[in-house]
Design a protein around this motif. Structure first.
Motif, PDB file in Angstrom:
ATOM      1  N   SER A   1       0.830  -1.200   0.000  1.00 24.80           N
ATOM      2  CA  SER A   1       0.000   0.000   0.000  1.00 24.80           C
ATOM      3  C   SER A   1       0.866   1.252   0.000  1.00 24.80           C
ATOM      4  CB  SER A   1      -0.931   0.002   1.215  1.00 24.80           C
ATOM      5  OG  SER A   1      -1.806  -1.103   1.189  1.00 24.80           O
ATOM      6  N   GLY A   2       1.924   1.238   0.789  1.00 20.88           N
ATOM      7  CA  GLY A   2       2.824   2.388   0.833  1.00 20.88           C
ATOM      8  C   GLY A   2       3.560   2.594  -0.475  1.00 20.88           C
ATOM      9  N   LEU A   3       3.922   1.517  -1.140  1.00 17.33           N
ATOM     10  CA  LEU A   3       4.652   1.610  -2.408  1.00 17.33           C
ATOM     11  C   LEU A   3       3.831   2.330  -3.471  1.00 17.33           C
ATOM     12  CD1 LEU A   3       7.297   0.773  -3.805  1.00 17.33           C
ATOM     13  CD2 LEU A   3       6.191  -1.369  -4.458  1.00 17.33           C
ATOM     14  N   ARG A   4       2.515   2.160  -3.443  1.00 17.65           N
ATOM     15  CA  ARG A   4       1.658   2.822  -4.425  1.00 17.65           C
ATOM     16  C   ARG A   4       1.737   4.342  -4.313  1.00 17.65           C
ATOM     17  NH1 ARG A   4      -4.265   0.538  -4.059  1.00 17.65           N
ATOM     18  NH2 ARG A   4      -4.059   1.489  -2.000  1.00 17.65           N
ATOM     19  N   GLY A   5       2.121   4.835  -3.141  1.00 15.14           N
ATOM     20  CA  GLY A   5       2.207   6.276  -2.934  1.00 15.14           C
ATOM     21  C   GLY A   5       3.398   6.934  -3.594  1.00 15.14           C
ATOM     22  N   LEU A   6       4.320   6.157  -4.159  1.00  8.85           N
ATOM     23  CA  LEU A   6       5.508   6.735  -4.804  1.00  8.85           C
ATOM     24  C   LEU A   6       5.187   7.364  -6.148  1.00  8.85           C
ATOM     25  CD1 LEU A   6       8.183   3.978  -4.028  1.00  8.85           C
ATOM     26  CD2 LEU A   6       7.703   6.108  -2.774  1.00  8.85           C
ATOM     27  N   GLY A   7       4.069   6.981  -6.755  1.00  9.66           N
ATOM     28  CA  GLY A   7       3.675   7.552  -8.030  1.00  9.66           C
ATOM     29  C   GLY A   7       4.222   6.782  -9.208  1.00  9.66           C
ATOM     30  N   GLY A   8       3.538   6.905 -10.343  1.00 14.38           N
ATOM     31  CA  GLY A   8       3.959   6.214 -11.548  1.00 14.38           C
ATOM     32  C   GLY A   8       3.323   4.845 -11.660  1.00 14.38           C
ATOM     33  N   LEU A   9       3.317   4.302 -12.885  1.00 10.61           N
ATOM     34  CA  LEU A   9       2.673   3.018 -13.124  1.00 10.61           C
ATOM     35  C   LEU A   9       3.443   1.860 -12.513  1.00 10.61           C
ATOM     36  CD1 LEU A   9       1.432   3.367 -16.824  1.00 10.61           C
ATOM     37  CD2 LEU A   9       0.097   3.502 -14.715  1.00 10.61           C
ATOM     38  N   GLY A  10       4.788   1.926 -12.505  1.00 12.02           N
ATOM     39  CA  GLY A  10       5.582   0.838 -11.933  1.00 12.02           C
ATOM     40  C   GLY A  10       5.247   0.585 -10.475  1.00 12.02           C
ATOM     41  N   PRO A  11       5.408   1.603  -9.593  1.00 14.11           N
ATOM     42  CA  PRO A  11       5.037   1.411  -8.186  1.00 14.11           C
ATOM     43  C   PRO A  11       3.566   1.058  -7.995  1.00 14.11           C
ATOM     44  CG  PRO A  11       6.424   3.338  -8.416  1.00 14.11           C
ATOM     45  CD  PRO A  11       6.071   2.895  -9.811  1.00 14.11           C
ATOM     46  N   LEU A  12       2.702   1.599  -8.872  1.00 11.83           N
ATOM     47  CA  LEU A  12       1.267   1.293  -8.743  1.00 11.83           C
ATOM     48  C   LEU A  12       1.019  -0.189  -8.961  1.00 11.83           C
ATOM     49  CD1 LEU A  12      -1.721   2.080  -8.522  1.00 11.83           C
ATOM     50  CD2 LEU A  12      -1.676   2.614 -10.967  1.00 11.83           C
ATOM     51  N   PHE A  13       1.563  -0.745 -10.040  1.00 14.39           N
ATOM     52  CA  PHE A  13       1.336  -2.157 -10.341  1.00 14.39           C
ATOM     53  C   PHE A  13       2.027  -3.057  -9.315  1.00 14.39           C
ATOM     54  CE2 PHE A  13      -0.328  -0.744 -14.343  1.00 14.39           C
ATOM     55  CZ  PHE A  13      -1.100  -1.790 -14.813  1.00 14.39           C
ATOM     56  N   VAL A  14       3.287  -2.755  -9.002  1.00 15.08           N
ATOM     57  CA  VAL A  14       4.028  -3.596  -8.050  1.00 15.08           C
ATOM     58  C   VAL A  14       3.392  -3.518  -6.656  1.00 15.08           C
ATOM     59  CG1 VAL A  14       6.246  -3.962  -6.905  1.00 15.08           C
ATOM     60  CG2 VAL A  14       6.175  -3.417  -9.344  1.00 15.08           C
ATOM     61  N   GLY A  15       3.039  -2.303  -6.232  1.00 15.87           N
ATOM     62  CA  GLY A  15       2.420  -2.146  -4.916  1.00 15.87           C
ATOM     63  C   GLY A  15       1.078  -2.846  -4.827  1.00 15.87           C
ATOM     64  N   ALA A  16       0.281  -2.742  -5.905  1.00 19.50           N
ATOM     65  CA  ALA A  16      -1.020  -3.415  -5.916  1.00 19.50           C
ATOM     66  C   ALA A  16      -0.855  -4.923  -5.806  1.00 19.50           C
ATOM     67  CB  ALA A  16      -1.781  -3.053  -7.189  1.00 19.50           C
ATOM     68  N   CYS A  17       0.134  -5.467  -6.509  1.00 19.48           N
ATOM     69  CA  CYS A  17       0.357  -6.914  -6.469  1.00 19.48           C
ATOM     70  C   CYS A  17       0.875  -7.360  -5.102  1.00 19.48           C
ATOM     71  CB  CYS A  17       1.334  -7.317  -7.569  1.00 19.48           C
ATOM     72  SG  CYS A  17       0.642  -7.174  -9.243  1.00 19.48           S
ATOM     73  N   LEU A  18       1.775  -6.580  -4.500  1.00 15.97           N
ATOM     74  CA  LEU A  18       2.282  -6.921  -3.170  1.00 15.97           C
ATOM     75  C   LEU A  18       1.160  -6.900  -2.133  1.00 15.97           C
ATOM     76  CD1 LEU A  18       5.741  -5.143  -2.696  1.00 15.97           C
ATOM     77  CD2 LEU A  18       5.256  -7.593  -2.509  1.00 15.97           C
ATOM     78  N   ALA A  19       0.366  -5.830  -2.148  1.00 19.35           N
ATOM     79  CA  ALA A  19      -0.732  -5.733  -1.188  1.00 19.35           C
ATOM     80  C   ALA A  19      -1.713  -6.889  -1.368  1.00 19.35           C
ATOM     81  CB  ALA A  19      -1.449  -4.390  -1.347  1.00 19.35           C
ATOM     82  N   ALA A  20      -2.006  -7.225  -2.619  1.00 22.24           N
ATOM     83  CA  ALA A  20      -2.916  -8.337  -2.888  1.00 22.24           C
ATOM     84  C   ALA A  20      -2.339  -9.655  -2.401  1.00 22.24           C
ATOM     85  CB  ALA A  20      -3.218  -8.407  -4.385  1.00 22.24           C
ATOM     86  N   PHE A  21      -1.018  -9.820  -2.524  1.00 22.51           N
ATOM     87  CA  PHE A  21      -0.369 -11.040  -2.023  1.00 22.51           C
ATOM     88  C   PHE A  21      -0.583 -11.175  -0.520  1.00 22.51           C
ATOM     89  CE2 PHE A  21       3.055 -13.756  -0.625  1.00 22.51           C
ATOM     90  CZ  PHE A  21       3.154 -14.706  -1.625  1.00 22.51           C
ATOM     91  N   GLY A  22      -0.398 -10.076   0.211  1.00 14.95           N
ATOM     92  CA  GLY A  22      -0.632 -10.115   1.657  1.00 14.95           C
ATOM     93  C   GLY A  22      -2.078 -10.383   1.994  1.00 14.95           C
ATOM     94  N   ILE A  23      -2.995  -9.821   1.206  1.00 12.13           N
ATOM     95  CA  ILE A  23      -4.425 -10.055   1.422  1.00 12.13           C
ATOM     96  C   ILE A  23      -4.761 -11.533   1.237  1.00 12.13           C
ATOM     97  CG2 ILE A  23      -6.708  -9.622   0.410  1.00 12.13           C
ATOM     98  CD1 ILE A  23      -5.695  -6.750  -0.171  1.00 12.13           C
ATOM     99  N   GLY A  24      -4.226 -12.128   0.172  1.00 13.63           N
ATOM    100  CA  GLY A  24      -4.493 -13.542  -0.076  1.00 13.63           C
ATOM    101  C   GLY A  24      -3.955 -14.434   1.023  1.00 13.63           C
ATOM    102  N   LEU A  25      -2.772 -14.113   1.508  1.00 14.27           N
ATOM    103  CA  LEU A  25      -2.152 -14.927   2.560  1.00 14.27           C
ATOM    104  C   LEU A  25      -2.960 -14.854   3.845  1.00 14.27           C
ATOM    105  CD1 LEU A  25       0.304 -16.719   3.039  1.00 14.27           C
ATOM    106  CD2 LEU A  25       1.572 -14.680   3.752  1.00 14.27           C
TER     107      LEU A  25
END
Length: 391
Positions: free
Chosen positions: A92-116
């Protein structure tokens, strides 16, 4: 003067900890939809990229679910939950860095934690609240839905107030950090043991596959609405704020049903009637939102939320009810959510592509209805009074 004994205090504190974790299991998913048009305008994200942004996180949830049993054996359920919510905070924090890269990576990381965390919590409920599985499942599902509502409803106002959609997404790391700190004592206590989870294979179990189908298909309906309902309503004439508000009310509408349905469903032997009624409510509500008067959007959005919230709570309850013990509940949760969420990820992608190909929401609405019918067919087996493993 009365004091709370340690034996009574731990379940109460554990329950509060579960609720804090549950609150963080949806904002990372529901905050993107209301901001999708702004993100596309500022980053030149294509329609296919937007569909991918709503699909990849669900795939990551499915991947995390496959690792749930391994994490439980390696670290224990309590430490596994700590790891999961910490990953949500990082993503979630990574998405705050801006840009598509952090948005996609942050979304996937947060979703990974949600699934776990989603895989580990049913086993914890079965272990620590064996006589209150329906109530506790309903309670944490309700709080989960309130987190989803907060994310959907505050996304656009936060972006307007802060002047930045990345910052509006990144602030959702704060409640996840709070949950991480609050859960830490359970991950260091005497009960946080690893290596004792019994391995149960359910891949040839018919009931397990029916539960998996129901869990995945009903989840697909929810993720379609999380990702696309604001855009559907915006295309129909609502402003971005109004569409986000309806989406937030949809999530708020999930909360009462998410609390009540598991409590009632756990008291009866057969849950098929609950599934049929809730799926029918979802179909009627979406068709009304797409084709009915816009003045009905708020109450119908809440009805849609009630259907989706009730289905999610019912799915989690069925996982617990179809398992004889915590080990079976953990194995069934891992299977039903890993395969189920992978299946569910196809829903938002297909919903968006159907709109892009036809230019209208008619084909997308028909797809939603078809998924709901398929979920009902799976519920005919998943809702029966049977156990996985040995019927």
């Amino acid at each position: 003067m009365k004091t709370t004994s340690p034996t009574r205090a731990r379940p109460i504190l554990l329950g509060l900890g579960i609720l804090l974790v549950a609150f963080n299991m949806r904002p990372a998913l529901t905050t993107v939809g209301p901001l999708l048009e702004r993100i596309r305008a500022e980053t030149a994200l294509s329609a296919a990229g937007a569909a991918l942004l709503t699909t990849l996180p669900v795939l990551c949830i499915g991947l995390a679910c496959t690792l749930g049993p391994l994490v439980m054996r390696r670290f224990g359920a309590d430490r596994g939950v700590l790891l999961a919510v910490a990953i949500v905070a990082l993503g979630s924090g990574l998405r705050g860095l801006g840009g598509l890269g952090p948005l996609f990576v942050g979304a996937c990381l947060a979703a990974f934690g949600i699934g776990l965390s989603g895989v580990l919590l049913p086993g914890l409920v079965k272990r620590d609240f064996p006589g209150l599985t329906g109530f506790v499942t309903g309670l944490y599902t309700m709080v989960l839905c309130l987190g989803a509502a907060a994310g959907a409803g505050l996304a656009v106002p936060l972006a307007n107030q802060l002047g930045s959609w990345p910052v509006a997404l990144g602030v959702w790391a704060l409640p996840a950090i709070l949950a991480t700190v609050a859960w830490a004592p359970f991950a260091t206590g005497a009960d946080a043991q690893a290596g004792h989870a019994r391995r149960i294979s359910l891949w040839r179990d018919r009931i397990a596959w029916q539960v998996t189908g129901f869990m995945g298909l009903q989840s697909s309906l929810a993720y379609i609405m999380f990702g696309w309902l604001p855009l559907v309503l915006h295309d129909r004439g609502l402003s971005a704020v109004e569409a986000g508000f309806v989406s937030s009310l949809m999530s708020i509408g999930q909360a009462p049903a998410a609390l009540l349905v598991p409590s009632f469903a756990a008291r009866v032997r057969d849950q098929r009637g609950f599934a049929a009624g809730l799926l029918g409510l979802c179909i009627v509500s979406l068709v009304t939102l797409v084709y009915g008067p816009l003045s009905w959007a708020l109450p119908v959005g809440m009805l849609l939320g009630a259907g989706l919230g009730g289905l999610f709570g019912l799915g989690l309850t069925i996982i617990v009810l179809r398992a004889r013990d915590p080990a079976a509940a953990g194995s069934l949760a891992a299977m039903s959510q890993s395969v189920g969420y992978t299946l569910a990820s196809l829903g938002p992608l297909s919903f968006g592509l159907a709109h892009d190909l036809t230019g209208t929401w008619a084909a997308s609405t028909a797809l939603f209805c078809a998924i709901a019918i398929a979920a009902f067919l799976c519920s005919l087996g998943a809702g029966r009074d049977r156990y996985v493993g040995r019927g």
